[in-house]
Design a protein around this motif. Structure first.
Motif, PDB file in Angstrom:
ATOM      1  N   ILE A   1       0.863  -1.183   0.000  1.00  0.00           N
ATOM      2  CA  ILE A   1       0.000   0.000   0.000  1.00  0.00           C
ATOM      3  C   ILE A   1       0.899   1.233   0.000  1.00  0.00           C
ATOM      4  CG2 ILE A   1      -1.510   1.386   1.489  1.00  0.00           C
ATOM      5  CD1 ILE A   1      -3.048  -0.776   0.312  1.00  0.00           C
TER       6      ILE A   1
ATOM      7  N   THR B   1       0.554   5.506   0.321  1.00  0.00           N
ATOM      8  CA  THR B   1      -0.500   6.413   0.770  1.00  0.00           C
ATOM      9  C   THR B   1      -1.043   7.297  -0.332  1.00  0.00           C
ATOM     10  OG1 THR B   1       1.273   7.813   1.567  1.00  0.00           O
ATOM     11  CG2 THR B   1       0.093   6.510   3.197  1.00  0.00           C
TER      12      THR B   1
ATOM     13  N   LYS C   1      -7.898  -2.548   3.000  1.00  0.00           N
ATOM     14  CA  LYS C   1      -6.720  -2.644   2.127  1.00  0.00           C
ATOM     15  C   LYS C   1      -5.446  -2.700   2.966  1.00  0.00           C
ATOM     16  CE  LYS C   1      -8.228   0.326  -1.607  1.00  0.00           C
ATOM     17  NZ  LYS C   1      -7.910   1.634  -2.164  1.00  0.00           N
TER      18      LYS C   1
ATOM     19  N   LEU D   1      -3.806   4.731  -1.489  1.00  0.00           N
ATOM     20  CA  LEU D   1      -5.003   5.062  -0.709  1.00  0.00           C
ATOM     21  C   LEU D   1      -5.667   6.324  -1.250  1.00  0.00           C
ATOM     22  CD1 LEU D   1      -3.920   4.353   2.966  1.00  0.00           C
ATOM     23  CD2 LEU D   1      -5.299   2.955   1.443  1.00  0.00           C
TER      24      LEU D   1
ATOM     25  N   TYR E   1      -7.763  14.267   3.171  1.00  0.00           N
ATOM     26  CA  TYR E   1      -8.285  12.937   2.913  1.00  0.00           C
ATOM     27  C   TYR E   1      -8.871  12.321   4.185  1.00  0.00           C
ATOM     28  CZ  TYR E   1      -7.897   7.909   2.299  1.00  0.00           C
ATOM     29  OH  TYR E   1      -8.150   6.577   2.283  1.00  0.00           O
TER      30      TYR E   1
ATOM     31  N   SER F   1     -13.038   0.735   3.643  1.00  0.00           N
ATOM     32  CA  SER F   1     -12.415  -0.129   2.643  1.00  0.00           C
ATOM     33  C   SER F   1     -10.904   0.124   2.594  1.00  0.00           C
ATOM     34  CB  SER F   1     -13.057   0.076   1.273  1.00  0.00           C
ATOM     35  OG  SER F   1     -12.670   1.309   0.739  1.00  0.00           O
ATOM     36  N   ASP F   2     -10.486   1.353   2.940  1.00  0.00           N
ATOM     37  CA  ASP F   2      -9.049   1.629   3.011  1.00  0.00           C
ATOM     38  C   ASP F   2      -8.425   0.847   4.159  1.00  0.00           C
ATOM     39  OD1 ASP F   2      -9.173   3.334   0.899  1.00  0.00           O
ATOM     40  OD2 ASP F   2      -9.443   5.122   2.138  1.00  0.00           O
TER      41      ASP F   2
ATOM     42  N   PRO G   1      -9.929   8.615   5.567  1.00  0.00           N
ATOM     43  CA  PRO G   1      -9.881   7.197   5.222  1.00  0.00           C
ATOM     44  C   PRO G   1     -11.257   6.546   5.354  1.00  0.00           C
ATOM     45  CG  PRO G   1      -8.250   7.735   6.906  1.00  0.00           C
ATOM     46  CD  PRO G   1      -9.146   8.918   6.784  1.00  0.00           C
TER      47      PRO G   1
END
Lengths: 311, 288
Positions: free
Chosen positions: A36, A38, A78, A59, A69, A74-75, A71
């Motif tokens: 992942i 960011t 992930k 993300l 942003y 679903s983030d 979060p």
């Protein structure tokens, strides 16, 4: 007559070896390392180093604003499923710690800016009022200097090699190729900027994210808002910036893909400074846009600067 | 004194534009606010602002910060909600406030859903909070045009509107103009909120409509005078609010509304009609 039991048994004999074979094939190929990043620029670096061995997701996707942003669940999912999380650090992702905790992830968090010498955020030598100005905090937009981008890449390469030793050679190979491209890009930037007359190397942007570009390449950037996009400019701020453009004779004003373009147009029309195109700072565009990769982003910004400043 | 009060506007064009924009807004929104208040619909403006927001957001997502798309989106969403509300209130048992509540909430939820499906978290703040410092020619013309239309239409439907304010029963017994006048009035509310959201943002646009109206209420019993006072105090709040933002660095939209808030508190205390001080010390008033 085929009984039900027979049918099940025969189905099993067909299916089971198939499943085993399939697993074997997947095992031979190895599943890609789930990573992942960011935000989109960092993800681009990871993609270039990791190639097929790494499956990276960002993300904050293309055109998103990492500063504001929030979060989503679903983030968190992930992040929970990732083997490694790449972050920019330098205070860029204030929301990340909570997200990692909330997702109960055990993945190592790799700070890609490790080893970069941070510069102070904001621009103290200009009389721009910044409500949330915080002295001593680093400017997080380190990728705006290509020299720094090379440090990002080296950090990502080392982290991936440590995590997946089998792929060490692959990571080193693709990192070397990419680093060579970045070297060429760095030379290209310097060449173009050398052609801009020294007294025209002053521009205004709506979001002051180009501190590293400024210190690396000598183009001076000023913003009507602070380094963060979170605050709304007051009449006093706008008046200050207009006075400043008039006094410094800034040559151009640039829009950005994340802040209020109406304000920039107003400032430009009032000062007679040239309105440049969009400079991309915190996010790549999607595939059809002007800056789908980091290299394309820097080239695009360079082209915009050259077009507005070399006249 | 000149430096403090006039120089900001002579020196900077954006200040002149901001002033022109807020003046036009105050002119259009003043009378509308007064009628909303007299009809006990003070919160309708707020509900309508929420109803407009999704339309504007959809316009924004489809074509960016495009004046036409955002305005059209806002108008369509606002009109749909206003019409449905009117229809439901006049044909079913549900009262107007309940009908409006249901439709604006649905509209808001729909908008948020569409935005979240679209994905990117590009600053929706710009939709929520317009920027009075960034009014270009187009936006100024839109605001001024809307204000002109509002004043003309109000002049046309003034009589039915006033009668329906004071005695809706009588209005129904003598004329059928009440319904159409009411709908036209709701349409005016919508277009004023739409021009307000370009300058101040959806949420603060309601402020420049309702606060001056409430101020007017404390100074006049006569509806015409009330409208005049409301408009003047809106203009005053706009001018002083911009100066405040210029000299102190407070964001401009909130500065304007807060200034109106200060005027409101003063009126609440010292207003000639039902102000608190007058109520506590009625003696002199009776002698006069």
């Amino acid at each position: 007559m085929i009984t039900r039991r027979k049918a099940i048994a025969s189905t099993c004999t067909v299916l089971v070896p198939g499943v085993v074979l399939h697993l074997g094939a997947a095992y031979g190929q190895e599943a890609p390392v789930k990573a992942i990043a960011t935000f989109s620029i960092l993800a681009d670096f990871v993609r270039n180093v990791g190639g097929d061995r790494v499956d990276v997701a960002a993300l904050v996707g293309p055109n998103g604003n990492a500063h504001v942003y929030a979060p989503s669940p679903s983030d968190a999912k992930k992040v929970a499923g990732a083997k490694v999380v790449f972050v920019n650090g330098l205070g860029f992702e204030g929301w990340l710690d909570r997200l990692v905790k909330a997702s109960a992830s055990t993945a190592p968090v790799i700070v890609a800016t490790k080893g970069i010498k941070p510069i102070e955020r904001g621009d103290d030598h200009h009389e721009v009022h910044e409500p949330e100005h915080d002295h001593g905090r680093a400017d997080p937009h380190a990728w705006q200097s290509v020299t720094n981008a090379k440090i990002y890449v080296a950090n990502i390469r080392d982290a991936l090699a440590a995590l997946d030793p089998a792929g060490k050679a692959v990571y080193e190979g693709s990192a070397d190729t990419y680093l060579a491209k970045l070297d060429a890009l760095d030379r290209e930037v310097r060449d173009v900027i050398a052609r801009i007359p020294a007294d025209r190397r002053r521009v205004i942007t709506s979001h002051n994210a180009f501190g590293y570009f400024q210190s690396a390449y000598g183009i001076e950037f000023t913003a009507p808002q602070g380094v963060s996009t979170e605050s709304e400019a007051s009449a006093k701020d706008v008046a200050a910036i207009i006075t400043q453009i008039r006094r410094d004779k800034a040559a151009a004003v640039f829009l950005e893909n994340v802040t209020d373009p109406r304000l920039m147009r107003q400032i430009a029309s009032e000062t007679g400074a040239k309105v440049g195109g969009v400079l991309y700072s915190d996010a790549l565009t999607d595939r059809s846009g002007d800056a789908p990769t980091y290299i394309a982003l820097i080239r695009h910004n360079l082209k915009q600067l050259a077009a507005a400043l070399i006249s | 004194m000149f430096d403090l009060l006039i120089a900001p506007f002579t020196e900077f064009e954006f200040m002149r534009r901001a002033l022109a924009g807020t003046l036009a807004l105050a002119l259009g929104a003043g009378p509308i606010g007064v009628f909303l208040m007299l009809r006990r619909m003070s919160l309708v403006g707020d509900a309508m602002a929420h109803a407009i927001l999704p339309g504007a957001a959809i316009g924004f997502l489809l074509s960016g910060l495009n004046l036409f798309a955002m305005t059209a989106g806002g108008l369509i969403a606002g009109f749909i909600v206003a019409l449905l509300t009117g229809l439901v209130a006049r044909t079913t048992e549900l009262k107007e406030d309940a009908a409006l509540a249901t439709f604006y909430l649905l509209s808001l939820a729909l908008g948020v859903t569409i935005v979240s499906i679209k994905g990117t978290n590009v600053d929706l703040l710009h939709v929520l909070f317009g920027n009075v410092l960034a009014l270009d020619d187009q936006t100024l013309l839109l605001i001024a045009g809307n204000a002109s239309i509002s004043l003309l239409v109000i002049a046309l439907i003034y009589r039915p509107l006033v009668i329906e304010c004071v005695d809706p029963g009588f209005m129904r017994s003598v004329s059928r103009a009440g319904g159409p006048a009411h709908l036209a009035f709701l349409a005016l509310v919508v277009i004023n909120l739409v021009s307000g959201f370009h300058a101040l943002g959806t949420l603060l646009a309601v402020g420049i409509m309702m606060l001056p109206a409430a101020i007017g209420r404390f100074w006049a019993r006569d509806i015409t005078l009330m409208i005049v006072i409301a408009t003047v105090s809106g203009v005053l709040a706009g001018y002083v609010g911009l100066l405040l933002s210029f000299h102190t660095g407070i964001a401009s939209g909130p500065a304007i509304i807060l200034l109106a808030g200060v005027l409101y508190v003063v009126s609440l205390l010292f207003g000639r009609v039902g102000g608190l001080v007058r109520q506590l010390f009625p003696g002199r008033h009776l002698e006069a």
